[in-house]
Design an enzyme around this catalytic site. Structure first.
Site, mmCIF file in Angstrom:
data_model
loop_
_atom_site.group_PDB
_atom_site.id
_atom_site.type_symbol
_atom_site.label_atom_id
_atom_site.label_comp_id
_atom_site.label_asym_id
_atom_site.label_seq_id
_atom_site.Cartn_x
_atom_site.Cartn_y
_atom_site.Cartn_z
ATOM 1 N N SER A 134 0.848 -1.197 0.000
ATOM 2 C CA SER A 134 0.000 0.000 0.000
ATOM 3 C C SER A 134 0.876 1.237 0.000
ATOM 4 O O SER A 134 1.987 1.239 0.548
ATOM 5 C CB SER A 134 -0.880 -0.016 1.253
ATOM 6 O OG SER A 134 -1.462 1.248 1.491
ATOM 7 N N TYR A 150 -2.130 -1.153 9.599
ATOM 8 C CA TYR A 150 -2.213 -1.501 8.182
ATOM 9 C C TYR A 150 -0.886 -1.196 7.480
ATOM 10 O O TYR A 150 -0.348 -2.044 6.757
ATOM 11 C CB TYR A 150 -3.348 -0.713 7.540
ATOM 12 C CG TYR A 150 -3.604 -1.033 6.092
ATOM 13 C CD1 TYR A 150 -4.250 -2.202 5.717
ATOM 14 C CD2 TYR A 150 -3.214 -0.155 5.087
ATOM 15 C CE1 TYR A 150 -4.502 -2.495 4.389
ATOM 16 C CE2 TYR A 150 -3.451 -0.434 3.756
ATOM 17 C CZ TYR A 150 -4.101 -1.609 3.413
ATOM 18 O OH TYR A 150 -4.327 -1.892 2.084
#
Length: 234
Positions: A129, A142
Site C-alpha cells: 500500500s 495496516y
C-alpha cells in the site's frame, strides 16, 4: 497466459475482482479464495470459501484444489487484506493484532502453502500500500503490515530465484473499493497530491498485475511497483 492456473485471494470484490475478470477473459483458470462468493460470480471462475490467514483455511484451499484436480498453480495474486482505521491511542490491541495476522501472517501462510505447487516460471504478486511510503495517520497497523509484506517479498525473491519463481509487490494508492470506504474522508487530499488528479478505480491496478504475471516480467523480481497516479515518486 491462457491455459495456466491462478489463485487469487480476495477476488470476490475490489481490486481482486477486477484482476479475476481480466485474467478469466484471457483463458486463465482462476480459483478465487475469499470468505464468501460474490453476489455476481464471474462465469467460468471457481470460488473457494476459506480464511487463508488460518491454518485451517490454507488446508481447505489445498483440499479444494485437489478436489478440482489441480496439482500445479502457476500464479498467485494475493489481494486479501483488512483495514482498521483509528488513531494509535484509540486502537485496542485485538484490533491491530488482527490486522497484522490477516495482512502479514496471512501473506506468509498462503505463499508457503502454494509455493510447493509452483514449478519454474511461477509468478507471485503480493499487495502492499502507498501508506507504507506516506505514513498517514490512523492506519498504523495496516501500514506496518504492508511494510512487512514488502520485506517478506524481497527475501522470498532471493530464495525462489533459483527455482525461476518471481515475487513482486503492487502498492496501490487509495482506490475505490469497499475497504477504502473506511478512509473516504482522506480521498480528496489523496487526489490533490497525485500527478494524475482523479479517483483511482480497481481497473487502474489490473495492468500492473498482468505485467508482473507475464513473460515480459520474467527478469523482474523483488520489486515494489507503486500504482497511485504519481502520489509516491521514487
Amino acid at each position: 497466459m491462457s491455459g495456466v492456473t491462478a489463485v487469487i485471494t480476495g477476488g470476490a470484490s475490489g481490486i481482486g475482482a477486477a484482476v479475476v475478470e481480466s485474467l478469466a477473459a484471457d483463458g486463465v483458470r482462476c480459483v478465487v479464495v475469499d470468505l464468501a462468493e460474490p453476489a455476481a460470480p464471474v462465469a467460468g471462475v471457481e470460488y473457494l470459501s476459506a480464511d487463508v490467514s488460518t491454518e485451517e483455511g490454507n488446508q481447505a484451499l489445498l483440499d479444494g484444489l485437489a478436489g478440482r484436480g489441480i496439482a500445479r498453480v502457476e500464479h498467485l495474486v494475493h489481494c486479501a487484506a483488512v483495514l482498521h482505521y483509528s488513531s494509535f491511542r484509540e486502537t485496542e490491541r485485538a484490533a491491530w493484532q488482527r490486522v497484522l495476522r490477516v495482512n502479514l501472517e496471512g501473506t506468509i501462510a498462503i505463499t508457503q502453502t502454494l509455493v510447493p505447487l509452483m514449478g519454474s516460471g511461477g509468478r507471485i504478486v503480493l499487495f502492499a500500500s502507498g501508506t507504507v511510503f506516506k505514513g498517514p495517520p490512523n492506519v498504523f497497523a495496516y501500514a506496518a503490515s504492508k511494510a512487512g509484506v514488502i520485506g517478506f517479498a524481497r527475501c522470498l525473491a532471493s530464495e525462489l530465484g533459483d527455482d525461476g519463481i518471481t515475487v513482486n509487490v503492487v502498492a496501490p494508492g487509495i482506490t475505490a473499493t469497499p475497504m477504502s470506504e473506511l478512509m473516504s474522508e482522506t480521498e480528496e487530499a489523496n487526489i490533490a497530491g497525485r500527478a494524475i488528479r482523479r479517483r483511482a478505480v480497481p481497473q487502474d491496478i489490473v495492468g500492473s498485475v498482468r505485467f508482473l504475471l507475464s513473460d515480459a516480467a520474467a527478469f523482474v523480481t523483488g520489486q515494489t511497483l507503486c500504482v497511485d497516479g504519481g502520489s509516491v515518486k521514487h
